[in-house]
Design an enzyme around this catalytic site. Structure first.
Site, PDB file in Angstrom:
ATOM      1  N   ASP A  13       0.871  -1.188   0.000  1.00 31.18           N
ATOM      2  CA  ASP A  13       0.000   0.000   0.000  1.00 31.18           C
ATOM      3  C   ASP A  13       0.901   1.229   0.000  1.00 31.18           C
ATOM      4  OD1 ASP A  13      -2.369   1.605   0.313  1.00 31.18           O
ATOM      5  OD2 ASP A  13      -1.930   1.780   2.445  1.00 31.18           O
ATOM      6  N   SER A  14       0.263   2.398  -0.085  1.00 38.29           N
ATOM      7  CA  SER A  14       1.029   3.645  -0.029  1.00 38.29           C
ATOM      8  C   SER A  14       1.566   3.920   1.379  1.00 38.29           C
ATOM      9  CB  SER A  14       0.140   4.800  -0.462  1.00 38.29           C
ATOM     10  OG  SER A  14      -0.960   4.904   0.421  1.00 38.29           O
ATOM     11  N   CYS A  76      -4.492  -1.590  -1.770  1.00 38.08           N
ATOM     12  CA  CYS A  76      -4.683  -0.162  -2.028  1.00 38.08           C
ATOM     13  C   CYS A  76      -5.745  -0.019  -3.113  1.00 38.08           C
ATOM     14  CB  CYS A  76      -3.359   0.436  -2.500  1.00 38.08           C
ATOM     15  SG  CYS A  76      -3.492   2.159  -2.986  1.00 38.08           S
ATOM     16  N   GLU A 156      -2.568   8.373   8.718  1.00 43.54           N
ATOM     17  CA  GLU A 156      -1.105   8.257   8.817  1.00 43.54           C
ATOM     18  C   GLU A 156      -0.599   8.937  10.091  1.00 43.54           C
ATOM     19  OE1 GLU A 156       1.310   6.799   6.705  1.00 43.54           O
ATOM     20  OE2 GLU A 156      -0.248   5.903   5.480  1.00 43.54           O
ATOM     21  N   CYS A 188     -11.035   2.721   0.561  1.00 40.53           N
ATOM     22  CA  CYS A 188      -9.627   3.080   0.749  1.00 40.53           C
ATOM     23  C   CYS A 188      -9.184   2.310   1.991  1.00 40.53           C
ATOM     24  CB  CYS A 188      -9.466   4.579   0.979  1.00 40.53           C
ATOM     25  SG  CYS A 188      -7.791   5.046   1.488  1.00 40.53           S
ATOM     26  N   HIS A 190      -7.015   2.822   4.103  1.00 39.39           N
ATOM     27  CA  HIS A 190      -6.751   3.632   5.308  1.00 39.39           C
ATOM     28  C   HIS A 190      -8.032   3.837   6.133  1.00 39.39           C
ATOM     29  CE1 HIS A 190      -2.957   4.750   3.374  1.00 39.39           C
ATOM     30  NE2 HIS A 190      -2.584   5.354   4.484  1.00 39.39           N
TER      31      HIS A 190
HETATM   32  N1  DGL Z   1      -4.764   3.224   1.079  1.00 46.86           N
HETATM   33  C1  DGL Z   1      -4.803   3.543  -0.287  1.00 46.86           C
HETATM   34  C2  DGL Z   1      -6.138   3.262  -0.916  1.00 46.86           C
HETATM   35  O1  DGL Z   1      -6.748   2.298  -0.549  1.00 46.86           O
HETATM   36  C3  DGL Z   1      -4.141   4.824  -0.739  1.00 46.86           C
HETATM   37  C4  DGL Z   1      -4.385   6.068   0.007  1.00 46.86           C
HETATM   38  C5  DGL Z   1      -3.488   7.166  -0.494  1.00 46.86           C
HETATM   39  O2  DGL Z   1      -2.281   6.974  -0.465  1.00 46.86           O
HETATM   40  O3  DGL Z   1      -3.997   8.208  -0.932  1.00 46.86           O
HETATM   41  O4  DGL Z   1      -6.577   3.934  -1.815  1.00 46.86           O
END
Ligand code: DGL
Length: 269
Positions: A13-14, A76, A156, A188, A190
């Protein structure tokens, strides 16, 4: 007779978001070794162009392949919704699982009134992929989408249930509350970290859909069907592109395991 394949599963993931997928993978596949990569130097992906997100993803997949992974989960939604087909073509020699299809599958199981909300990054919402896949399954489904760009930096930062997070959620989700949706896809990875804040705003009547469990199940099915399961593993190793204490802290919060992530110069891949 079934073999045991000791190679790890790669998950990326990011940043910290993909840990919400790791959590479910550990539940569903406790004997698998996992290698996780979080691109903490370049997060967020959601506000970046498709070309850049694709380039970053290729570098990460090359890194994971060097670690001899047997399969990869793109944990992600931004990468899954924008780059999955291209990545599958580029890396045709390794199985890659994405998160949108499991998210859609979960939402379809949950919705009763066929009014579904989707929240995600700008790039995920702009892609229209959730809406397209939901409509592929239920023709007359009504989909209401909203990007929530500030959710990723809040996650984050570890601001999971703080007042500022609830305030931001209130602002982003206000409109969705008017559409009588009965389910909301966290599009997402996150966002499950902010689930309590999101629930507080949406109320009890809206079911929160987290694609993570179905994603983990999909990996399990794949490994079983292809005789690739590991019967004796269970180690978890974490890599990041920039070292900060927050990653390790959120990792311990989400997984209830203590790890020290190792830094990798991902731009060399
Ligand atoms: N967690 C990621 C997603 O599911 C990326 C969030 C990001 O880096 O903007 O889209």
């Amino acid at each position: 007779m079934s073999n045991t394949d000791k190679r790890p599963i790669g998950i990326f993931d990011s940043g910290v978001g993909g840990l919400t997928i790791v959590k479910e993978v550990i539940e569903v596949l406790p004997k698998e070794d996992i290698i996780y990569f979080g691109d903490t130097a370049r997060v967020p992906y959601g506000s970046k162009s498709k070309e850049l997100v694709y380039k970053f993803s290729c570098q990460i997949i090359r890194f994971l392949k060097e670690k001899n992974v047997k399969a990869i989960i793109i944990a992600c939604n931004t990468v899954s919704s924008n780059c999955y087909e291209d990545l599958k073509k580029e890396f045709f020699d390794i199985p890659i699982i994405e998160v949108l299809e499991p998210g859609v599958k979960s939402a379809i199981k949950v919705t009763k009134n066929n009014k579904v909300g989707v929240i995600g990054t700008e790039a995920t919402i702009r892609s229209g992929e959730y809406e397209r896949k939901l409509k592929e399954n239920i023709k007359d489904i009504q989909v209401y989408s909203k990007s929530c760009p500030l959710f990723v930096p809040l996650a984050e930062e570890g601001f999971l249930e703080d007042k500022i997070t609830v305030d931001v959620a209130e602002k982003y989700l206000k409109d969705l509350k008017n559409y009588n949706i009965d389910s909301l896809i966290l599009g997402c990875t996150h966002y499950p970290l902010l689930k309590e804040s999101i629930k507080k705003v949406m109320g009890d009547k809206v079911k929160i859909v987290n694609p993570a469990f179905e994603t983990a199940l999909k990996m399990k099915n794949y490994l079983q069907q292809n005789n690739l399961e590991n019967k004796n593993g269970g180690s978890h190793k974490f890599y990041v592109s920039d070292k900060n204490d927050k990653f390790d802290f959120i990792c311990s919060l989400v997984l209830k395991e203590n790890h020290i992530a190792e830094k990798v110069s991902i731009e060399n891949y």
